[in-house]
Design an enzyme around this catalytic site. Structure first.
Site, mmCIF file in Angstrom:
data_model
loop_
_atom_site.group_PDB
_atom_site.id
_atom_site.type_symbol
_atom_site.label_atom_id
_atom_site.label_comp_id
_atom_site.label_asym_id
_atom_site.label_seq_id
_atom_site.Cartn_x
_atom_site.Cartn_y
_atom_site.Cartn_z
ATOM 1 N N ARG A 36 -4.228 -13.825 -6.116
ATOM 2 C CA ARG A 36 -2.978 -13.049 -6.088
ATOM 3 C C ARG A 36 -3.150 -11.832 -5.187
ATOM 4 O O ARG A 36 -4.035 -10.997 -5.437
ATOM 5 C CB ARG A 36 -2.591 -12.596 -7.513
ATOM 6 C CG ARG A 36 -2.249 -13.732 -8.469
ATOM 7 C CD ARG A 36 -0.906 -14.365 -8.164
ATOM 8 N NE ARG A 36 -0.606 -15.495 -9.033
ATOM 9 C CZ ARG A 36 -0.681 -16.781 -8.657
ATOM 10 N NH1 ARG A 36 -1.049 -17.098 -7.431
ATOM 11 N NH2 ARG A 36 -0.369 -17.750 -9.501
ATOM 12 N N GLU A 37 -2.309 -11.734 -4.165
ATOM 13 C CA GLU A 37 -2.322 -10.601 -3.244
ATOM 14 C C GLU A 37 -1.321 -9.576 -3.764
ATOM 15 O O GLU A 37 -0.122 -9.849 -3.821
ATOM 16 C CB GLU A 37 -1.936 -11.075 -1.841
ATOM 17 C CG GLU A 37 -2.969 -12.058 -1.289
ATOM 18 C CD GLU A 37 -2.459 -12.887 -0.117
ATOM 19 O OE1 GLU A 37 -3.283 -13.250 0.736
ATOM 20 O OE2 GLU A 37 -1.249 -13.170 -0.066
ATOM 21 N N ARG A 63 14.313 2.723 9.196
ATOM 22 C CA ARG A 63 13.317 2.068 8.368
ATOM 23 C C ARG A 63 12.414 1.251 9.281
ATOM 24 O O ARG A 63 12.806 0.195 9.780
ATOM 25 C CB ARG A 63 14.008 1.174 7.336
ATOM 26 C CG ARG A 63 14.733 1.964 6.262
ATOM 27 C CD ARG A 63 13.798 2.840 5.460
ATOM 28 N NE ARG A 63 14.325 3.136 4.125
ATOM 29 C CZ ARG A 63 13.592 3.689 3.166
ATOM 30 N NH1 ARG A 63 12.332 4.055 3.399
ATOM 31 N NH2 ARG A 63 14.113 3.911 1.982
ATOM 32 N N ALA A 75 17.194 7.835 -2.388
ATOM 33 C CA ALA A 75 16.072 7.331 -3.187
ATOM 34 C C ALA A 75 14.782 7.982 -2.751
ATOM 35 O O ALA A 75 14.697 8.524 -1.651
ATOM 36 C CB ALA A 75 15.965 5.814 -3.032
ATOM 37 N N GLU A 118 5.858 -2.172 -7.472
ATOM 38 C CA GLU A 118 6.901 -1.138 -7.436
ATOM 39 C C GLU A 118 8.070 -1.432 -8.379
ATOM 40 O O GLU A 118 8.686 -2.484 -8.327
ATOM 41 C CB GLU A 118 7.468 -0.988 -6.021
ATOM 42 C CG GLU A 118 8.514 0.120 -5.920
ATOM 43 C CD GLU A 118 9.270 0.112 -4.581
ATOM 44 O OE1 GLU A 118 9.934 1.103 -4.297
ATOM 45 O OE2 GLU A 118 9.190 -0.874 -3.837
ATOM 46 N N GLU A 137 9.716 16.789 5.441
ATOM 47 C CA GLU A 137 9.652 17.138 6.861
ATOM 48 C C GLU A 137 9.873 15.960 7.801
ATOM 49 O O GLU A 137 10.555 16.081 8.806
ATOM 50 C CB GLU A 137 8.283 17.761 7.173
ATOM 51 C CG GLU A 137 8.277 19.260 6.980
ATOM 52 C CD GLU A 137 6.987 19.895 7.473
ATOM 53 O OE1 GLU A 137 6.177 19.186 8.106
ATOM 54 O OE2 GLU A 137 6.803 21.089 7.213
ATOM 55 N N GLU A 139 11.503 13.209 7.344
ATOM 56 C CA GLU A 139 12.672 12.376 7.066
ATOM 57 C C GLU A 139 13.869 12.818 7.902
ATOM 58 O O GLU A 139 14.338 13.950 7.784
ATOM 59 C CB GLU A 139 13.040 12.431 5.569
ATOM 60 C CG GLU A 139 12.103 11.603 4.704
ATOM 61 C CD GLU A 139 12.647 11.375 3.304
ATOM 62 O OE1 GLU A 139 12.523 10.254 2.793
ATOM 63 O OE2 GLU A 139 13.183 12.334 2.709
#
Lengths: 181, 181
Positions: A36-37, A63, A75, A118, A137, A139
């Site tokens: 499993r990675e 992105r 978010a 996540e 900073e 973003e």
């Protein structure tokens, strides 16, 4: 039916700034071994905010993983010791300059449960009052407002292409119909 | 506002079975350098299917990254040369044993655009007919059916905790209200 996969070996290959990579050996219930990675990633919070005009707040940012700008609800990562609801409020203040008078939980979910740890917590913010916190900073973010119908149209035409944002918009549309709007 | 981040160096740290890990150096529009940790992941398709009774089809499988079983709509990786719509149909046949008479696109989205290149294509399947394809060997899957209201309740109580599944359920509920159901 027991489907539990039990770790028999774990090998951390990378420890980074926002993620770690681990390759584990697991035993399936049948006894068969598999690999499993796993990407270890901090939890995050997101917030769908509605203003006094019934418009929804979005941020547009580049992105790099997608190779383009995406239109998303605000978010960010949950910091050490921070409550996910507080993260949602902080991100709304940093990215849009508003603080909610009312905050409601929409849902918590795994974004990519096939490989990533996540978990994302999504909130609904209303009764907004102006309250700006400085942004991170590195973003570069533009904010914009869309009516719920405009937001839904942008899902259909592909301009909104982010999982949490789409889940939140359809949640909101569903509530609107429930409320007879 | 130009927000494009331009790659100035790229370092592949891992090439695996379902993902690769890359750490890139990028130049922000300001000229400032930053590091981006990127997981390269194949695209995937998922399918929300409704049966003749108006029930929605789900699969329960152990998700090692989440450390528990998750209840999700059928999904899987798009294979080389495969059309994402064909992936959705194949996964529905493998995991649930049905083929759709009608297939409609719901949306395409990035699951974790902060670090992952994975894009997911979500479809709506109806007019199902029995048609079973063999499952992947290491997949232990149970299928179940829920009414749309039951599915929504399981989002609220946390039993459904998967991004694509939640987006698809709220999409469906929103259509139902639009159709006056």
């Amino acid at each position: 039916m027991d489907k539990t996969e039990r770790m028999t070996a774990s090998n951390c290959l990378y420890r980074g700034r926002i993620l770690n990579l681990r390759v584990d050996e697991v035993a399936l219930p049948s006894g068969v071994q598999a690999k499993r990675e796993i990407v270890e990633h901090r939890d995050a919070s997101a917030v769908l905010a509605v203003d006094a005009y019934g418009l929804l707040l979005f941020v547009s940012q580049y992105r790099y993983a997608a190779g383009k700008e995406l239109l998303e609800i605000p978010a960010g990562l949950v910091e050490d010791g921070e409550n996910p609801a507080d993260t949602a409020v902080r991100e709304l203040q940093e990215e849009c300059g508003y603080k909610p008078g009312k905050l409601e939980k929409i849902a918590s979910f795994y974004c990519s449960p096939g490989f990533s740890t996540e978990k994302l917590h999504v909130y609904f913010a209303s009764e907004l009052v102006k309250s700006k916190l400085p942004e991170d900073e590195d973003e570069l973010i533009e904010t914009l407002r869309l009516s719920p119908a405009e937001a839904e149209e942008k899902i259909t035409n592909g301009e909104i292409a982010d999982a949490k944002t789409i889940a939140a918009i359809y949640w909101y549309r569903r509530q609107q119909f429930d409320n007879g709007i």
